[in-house]
Design an enzyme around this catalytic site. Structure first.
Site, short mmCIF file in Angstrom:
data_model
loop_
_atom_site.label_atom_id
_atom_site.label_comp_id
_atom_site.label_asym_id
_atom_site.label_seq_id
_atom_site.Cartn_x
_atom_site.Cartn_y
_atom_site.Cartn_z
N SER A 56 0.83 -1.20 0.00
CA SER A 56 0.00 0.00 0.00
C SER A 56 0.87 1.25 0.00
O SER A 56 1.98 1.24 0.51
CB SER A 56 -0.89 -0.01 1.24
OG SER A 56 -1.45 1.27 1.44
N CYS A 57 0.35 2.33 -0.61
CA CYS A 57 1.09 3.59 -0.64
C CYS A 57 0.72 4.48 0.53
O CYS A 57 1.23 5.59 0.66
CB CYS A 57 0.79 4.36 -1.93
SG CYS A 57 1.34 3.49 -3.39
N LEU A 58 -0.23 4.03 1.35
CA LEU A 58 -0.70 4.90 2.42
C LEU A 58 -0.45 4.31 3.80
O LEU A 58 -0.58 3.13 3.99
CB LEU A 58 -2.19 5.17 2.27
CG LEU A 58 -2.58 6.00 1.05
CD1 LEU A 58 -4.07 5.96 0.87
CD2 LEU A 58 -2.12 7.43 1.23
N ASN A 61 4.78 10.84 1.26
CA ASN A 61 4.33 9.91 2.29
C ASN A 61 5.04 8.55 2.15
O ASN A 61 5.48 7.97 3.14
CB ASN A 61 2.81 9.72 2.20
CG ASN A 61 2.29 8.86 3.32
OD1 ASN A 61 2.46 9.18 4.48
ND2 ASN A 61 1.68 7.73 2.97
#
Lengths: 96, 159
Positions: free
Chosen positions: A94-96, B32
């Site tokens: 996941s990128c988050l 992020n």
């Protein structure tokens, strides 16, 4: 120890994982695991166990009820990678 | 055995120059990802990119459909009143489904993750804004030269 890890250091088989192994690896990363560390690690491991996908920090934070900011304090220098390694699950998808 | 993380500390500088809803996210996501992987990250908001951290605009960024060949709507329709707003609302809904945070929450998340946020002095002057018009997560207002100096040794991405 003859544990199988992938080329980036993630445990190859989640069943090879044990609390003792996590403690040992944490030491190598300069971490002493507290209850709050375990709350995060267990949440990551639980999500991966249920969904089959190694989670990013946002999911781990929601599941463990440990705020993102606190997770960064607990696992400085790359929390998403560190948590996955210590939880014996693959690199997050996941990128988050 | 866990491999040692890279010994040389990596660092990422992201320059956000666009203020449309769709172009706000790439920079935020990259920064992020960097922080999650233990890479230092700083963002510089300049020109239209200031909208991403503008207190009045952050919750109202819009998709850019006109002049966008990837637009799902035919160009002739895209320019009609309300179409961009509709498409934006649609995308917001889809992102919510995927648990991608809205821009304001994303900015807070980046701040919590230890990313540094900066506004561009010249762009602020041009739009007659001050640091007080920006969200509190923006820690300082810099010149391009300041940002260059602090990006020494970093990888720089312009969006």
């Amino acid at each position: 120890m003859s544990l199988e890890v992938d080329d980036q250091g993630y445990l190859a088989n989640r069943d090879d994982w044990s609390q003792q192994l996590a403690e040992e690896w944490a030491g190598k990363f300069g971490l002493a695991l507290t209850d709050q560390h375990w709350q995060v690690i267990n949440a990551a491991r639980a999500i991966e166990g249920e969904s089959g996908a190694s989670p990013g920090l946002r999911k781990i934070s929601k599941r463990s009820a440990v705020p993102i900011k606190a997770i960064y304090k607990l696992f400085p220098d790359g929390p998403a990678k560190l948590v996955a390694k210590l939880a014996g699950i693959p690199k997050p998808k996941s990128c988050l | 055995m866990p491999e040692k993380e890279t010994t040389k500390k990596r660092s990422l500088s992201v320059i956000c120059s666009k203020g449309s809803f769709d172009m706000a996210y790439p920079g935020l996501i990259l920064a992020n990802a960097a922080r999650m992987g233990g890479v230092d990250a700083r963002l510089f908001f300049t020109f239209w990119g200031l909208d991403i951290v503008n207190e009045k605009k952050i919750d109202h960024l819009h998709l850019n459909l006109v002049g966008n060949p990837s637009s799902p709507v035919p160009a002739m329709i895209a320019g009609l009143p309300g179409v961009e707003a509709l498409a934006t609302a649609q995308m917001r809904k889809e992102m919510e489904r995927l648990d991608i945070p809205p821009v304001r929450e994303f900015i807070e998340m980046l701040d919590d993750a230890g990313a540094e946020l900066y506004g561009c002095q010249m762009a602020l002057d041009m739009f007659k804004l001050t640091k007080d018009d920006l969200v509190p997560q923006v820690q300082d207002v810099l010149t391009a030269m300041d940002f260059m100096d602090m990006s020494e040794g970093a990888q720089i991405i312009f969006i």
